[in-house]
Design an enzyme around this catalytic site. Structure first.
Site, PDB file in Angstrom:
ATOM      1  CE  LYS A 105      -4.508   0.907   0.354  1.00 33.98           C
ATOM      2  NZ  LYS A 105      -5.650   0.056  -0.012  1.00 33.98           N
ATOM      3  CE1 TYR A 223     -25.687   4.640  -7.784  1.00 31.89           C
ATOM      4  CE2 TYR A 223     -23.597   4.388  -8.937  1.00 31.89           C
ATOM      5  CZ  TYR A 223     -24.977   4.457  -8.960  1.00 31.89           C
ATOM      6  OH  TYR A 223     -25.650   4.347 -10.145  1.00 31.89           O
TER       7      TYR A 223
END
Ligand code: NAD
Length: 419
Positions: A105, A223
């Site tokens: 990361k 969403y």
């Protein structure tokens, strides 16, 4: 307010997995730290001629299973500990998903909203140049994370092409279509979370039909999770973003709400809402399914007792603290953990990476079908391990997911002669 260091939490979760699997201290010693942590300082010429110096990191946690893989985050509060924790979670996520990847990361401490597009481009290219010796198609493959997107990936790709004098499409994933990306990457995380929640709902209630859902965070992951859950018969009754939340008891239309958010900046302006609520209230609603899809550490020992959902599907990384999870487990709430529930993004990234290396190989329809199948299979693998191999009154699904993920990494380390 209690503050939570994500790295400390990540180490706690690793410790529990090591104990459950009966592994030795040397395994903890290897896995509690990144194999390599690079810190870079990045001077950037600003539009007004001044120079600002930014700080960034790339944490390469573990490479036993393959090249490091994980996103790059641009955030004003990110720091080395957060980046290390996220890289460790990537090791488990990639392992659990059966991908040929280790965990990595990256992050830059910056508020990207305060930079012009050109400043952001110079910062992104300079960061990637600074880490270019450590990344590569078979070494470390970054991707988007919070506040980085396909445009940033294009700048990364180009910076690498200049340094290495070659067009290595597979060096980053989450690219735009014109530079070797795939459309399905956009829906992948939220769609994958919805698949995981759907499979859990089948186990708990025989299906999603009529089940009520609350989603915290209405960005990319939130969403698409809401959209597919609604499409498959659930009733999304509450959503929120950083400005607050809304309730629509009869169920909202996820696309309509998205349109309102795009046009006005927030879901709170949705006219059909019967009530506005805070983000804290949203988490405590009496719903069947809760999807935290915003930030870390929102379910803590302070509110775990008040959570009423029966199923939590973690779209966000690290939304539940280990202390909170003890309380949730006692209450019999089932948590589909982040490393399982939000793996859709990296599974799709893998498909993109393979596609790049094959020079174009898969259609969007095939990609979506593969993603759905892999998410459903991964869920069932964890569920079966949890039900058949663990005492379910003592251990939760996260324990099962960690056991499978850590065990695969340990097997690879043994094969390589590391332990
Ligand atoms: P995003 O930026 O698209 O959306 C984040 C949403 O959360 C926005 O609507 C924002 O308004 C809202 N938000 C921010 N702070 C909030 C707060 N304090 N309370 C409530 N809402 C808040 O980000 P995303 O890509 O959807 O990522 C969301 C989470 O999912 C992150 O934890 C991320 O690490 C995780 N995740 C995303 C992906 C991916 O592919 N997008 C993959 C794996 C995990």
């Amino acid at each position: 307010m209690v503050t939570h260091d994500p790295y400390e939490e990540a180490k706690k979760q690793l410790r529990q997995a090591i104990e459950l699997l009966g592994l030795g201290e040397e395994v903890y010693e290897i896995l509690a730290y990144p194999e390599r942590l690079l810190q870079v300082r990045i001077p950037v010429k600003m539009d007004d001629g001044s120079v600002k110096v930014f700080i960034g990191w790339r944490s390469q946690h573990n490479s036993a299973l393959g090249p490091y893989k994980g996103g790059v985050r641009y955030h004003p509060n990110t720091d080395a500990h957060e980046v290390i924790a996220l890289s460790m979670w990537m090791t488990w996520k990639n392992s659990l998903a059966g991908l040929p990847y280790g965990g990595g990361k990256g992050g830059i401490r910056v508020d990207p909203h305060k930079l012009s597009k050109n400043e952001l481009m110079r910062l992104s290219k300079a960061y990637f140049e600074a880490i270019s010796d450590l990344v590569g198609v078979d070494q470390d493959i970054p991707a988007p994370d919070v506040y980085t997107d396909p445009q940033v990936m294009s700048w990364f790709f180009d910076a690498y092409a200049k340094v290495k004098r070659g067009q290595y499409f597979g060096v980053v994933t989450g690219k735009p279509l014109d530079l070797g990306g795939m459309q399905t990457r956009i829906i992948a995380t939220g769609f994958g979370t919805a698949v995981a929640a759907r499979e859990a709902a089948k186990k708990l209630w025989g299906g999603l039909e009529g089940k009520t859902v609350a989603v915290q965070g209405y960005g990319n992951a939130g969403y698409y999770a809401a959209k597919y859950l609604a499409e498959w018969g659930a009733k999304v009754i509450a959503v929120s973003d950083s400005r607050g939340g809304i309730i629509v008891p009869d169920g909202l239309d996820p696309d309509e709400v998205k349109k309102v958010k795009n046009e006005t900046g927030s879901v709170i302006n949705y006219a059909k809402a019967t009530k506005k609520i805070t983000n804290e209230e949203l988490l405590e609603l009496d719903v069947d399914i809760l999807v935290p899809a915003a930030i870390e550490n929102v379910i803590t020992e302070a509110n775990a007792d008040k959570i009423k959902a029966k199923l939590i599907a973690e779209a966000a990384n690290g939304p539940t603290t280990p202390d909170a999870e003890v309380i949730l487990t006692q209450k019999g709430i089932i948590v589909v953990p982040d490393i399982l529930a939000n793996a859709g993004g990296v599974i799709m990234s893998h498909i993109e990476w393979v596609n790049n290396r094959m020079g174009g190989w898969i259609t969007e329809e095939e990609a979506k079908a593969r993603l759905e199948q892999k998410m459903a299979n991964n869920f069932l693998r964890v569920w079966d391990y949890w039900q058949n191999k663990l005492d379910t009154s003592k251990y939760n699904m996260r324990a099962a997911a960690y056991a499978i993920a850590v065990d695969r990494v340990v097997r690879a380390m043994k094969l390589r002669g590391w332990i």
